[in-house]
Design an enzyme around this catalytic site. Sequence first.
Site, PDB file in Angstrom:
ATOM      1  N   HIS A  43       0.830  -1.216   0.000  1.00 26.53           N
ATOM      2  CA  HIS A  43       0.000   0.000   0.000  1.00 26.53           C
ATOM      3  C   HIS A  43       0.863   1.265   0.000  1.00 26.53           C
ATOM      4  CE1 HIS A  43      -3.356  -2.683   1.249  1.00 26.53           C
ATOM      5  NE2 HIS A  43      -2.421  -3.232   2.006  1.00 26.53           N
ATOM      6  N   GLU A 103       8.824   8.453 -17.117  1.00 26.53           N
ATOM      7  CA  GLU A 103       7.454   8.958 -17.306  1.00 26.53           C
ATOM      8  C   GLU A 103       6.928   8.592 -18.691  1.00 26.53           C
ATOM      9  OE1 GLU A 103       7.618  12.807 -14.297  1.00 26.53           O
ATOM     10  OE2 GLU A 103       7.881  13.110 -16.433  1.00 26.53           O
ATOM     11  N   LYS A 120      15.313  22.143 -11.889  1.00 26.76           N
ATOM     12  CA  LYS A 120      14.663  20.853 -12.141  1.00 26.76           C
ATOM     13  C   LYS A 120      15.533  19.848 -12.892  1.00 26.76           C
ATOM     14  CE  LYS A 120      10.849  19.852 -11.746  1.00 26.76           C
ATOM     15  NZ  LYS A 120       9.413  20.037 -11.697  1.00 26.76           N
ATOM     16  N   SER A 156      13.786  21.747 -17.011  1.00 24.21           N
ATOM     17  CA  SER A 156      12.533  22.472 -17.180  1.00 24.21           C
ATOM     18  C   SER A 156      12.826  23.767 -17.914  1.00 24.21           C
ATOM     19  CB  SER A 156      11.949  22.767 -15.795  1.00 24.21           C
ATOM     20  OG  SER A 156      11.146  23.929 -15.835  1.00 24.21           O
TER      21      SER A 156
END
Length: 462
Positions: free
Chosen positions: A156, A290, A283, A277
């Site tokens: 979980h 992804e 970043k 970024s």
Amino acid sequence: MDKMWSGRFSESSASLLDDFNASIMFDRRLYREDIEGSQAHAAMLHAQGILSTDELDAIHKGLSQVMSEIEAGDFEWKISDEDLHMGIEKRLTAIIGEVGGKLHTARSRNDQVAVDFRRYVVRKNREIAQLIKSLMEVVVDIASKHTETLIPGMTHLQHAQPTNFGFHMLAYASMFKRDIERFEESRKRINISPLGCAALAGTPHNIDRQMTADALGFDSVSINCLDTVSDRDFALEILFNISTMMMHISRLSEEIILWSSYEFGFVELSDAYSTGSSIMPQKKNPDVPELLRGKTGRVNGNLISLLTVMKGLPLAYNKDTQEDKEGVFDSIDTAELSLEILREALKTMTVKPENMESACQKGHLTATDLADYLVEHCGVPFRETHFISGKAVARAEIMGIDVSAMSFDELKKIDDRIKEDVMPFLALRNSMNARNSEGGTSTKRTLEQVELFKNYIKGLSI
Ligand code: ARG
């Protein structure tokens, strides 16, 4: 009126129809399979006395020339030719004259396209399995270096029990092993020759299907022609194999994304496989995992799309079936690229054992060990020990510490059956090593699994 099938037509086809109907712009990638299929078919027609030696020679030479033209980039792929089968045959006839028209004796595009596509899918099943193997090598290599690196095992997404990072990576090695097996085992259902089934019912010509099957490397000849020209299970099978493999890649990607965050800080992707970024200078984004996660959605779409195309088709061939190719090509390209980039990203990823280990100090990972101690050393039933250990967790929470950091004095206040020999049970590394049952996380068992996967990879003949 230059269509091969225009005999019964009195009007030329509309150019809009040509654009809509054509597959040549995407099925051209099957040119090698198509030409080899034609070579084998011609040789069989000759062996059966249907083509003369001169005719066979002309066809062979002509087809070789077409192959060279395609490979040199000199072949003109025309929408008006509709598909690669007709484009190639037309060019063949332009080179060798009318005899080119004899090649299609005892054959239809319906069995021809099935031959080309099956052979392509067989080849790609193997190439993808090879790429999974090389990804698996990297995964097992990382695992072999981290069989003692503690990491919180989770359920979980909550801290559960201490494991080691090698063990965690080997969970993915197990998935990739099954993926390789799935791609390999598909071969026996895919590598079956449709050639000679013709349009749907076979042919009156005296052909030898076994001969063409052997020449093209098929394992056997299909049983029923009606099924053969309409079946696309083989395409669905590679789509399913890819989707399952990509689902595994996507789960690993999801973990890498989490692990790369400041909150986890378990791994860092190399600069070469990270992105920045356009606005936030600080970043470093995990675009690679992804995109892998995102592309998994696309390949799943391709699987569902072909299942949907097929589900209502009456026997035998229907033009809907032409919609089988783009999704398969897309899934194959995506799978190949994904496997390669994930392998490279993993190879260059930095693992941060200190952060993994310090994360283990939170979340009471050894609470189960306290319960197990009471079962083993004090003979208390597990249900009761579970409750006692829960009380220890509640006490630790109040004190603002982890169960693994509780003193004996505190513990014995919770239950006086707890003795001083409990202390080693609460230590994180001991807890990890205590899970020494077969397939478990102990360093010893993990090393066993590393060996097993290394031998599996070594023994693979793909
Ligand atoms: N381009 C077609 C396909 O990909 C080839 C088979 C065409 N057969 C036919 N009877 N129209 O499915």
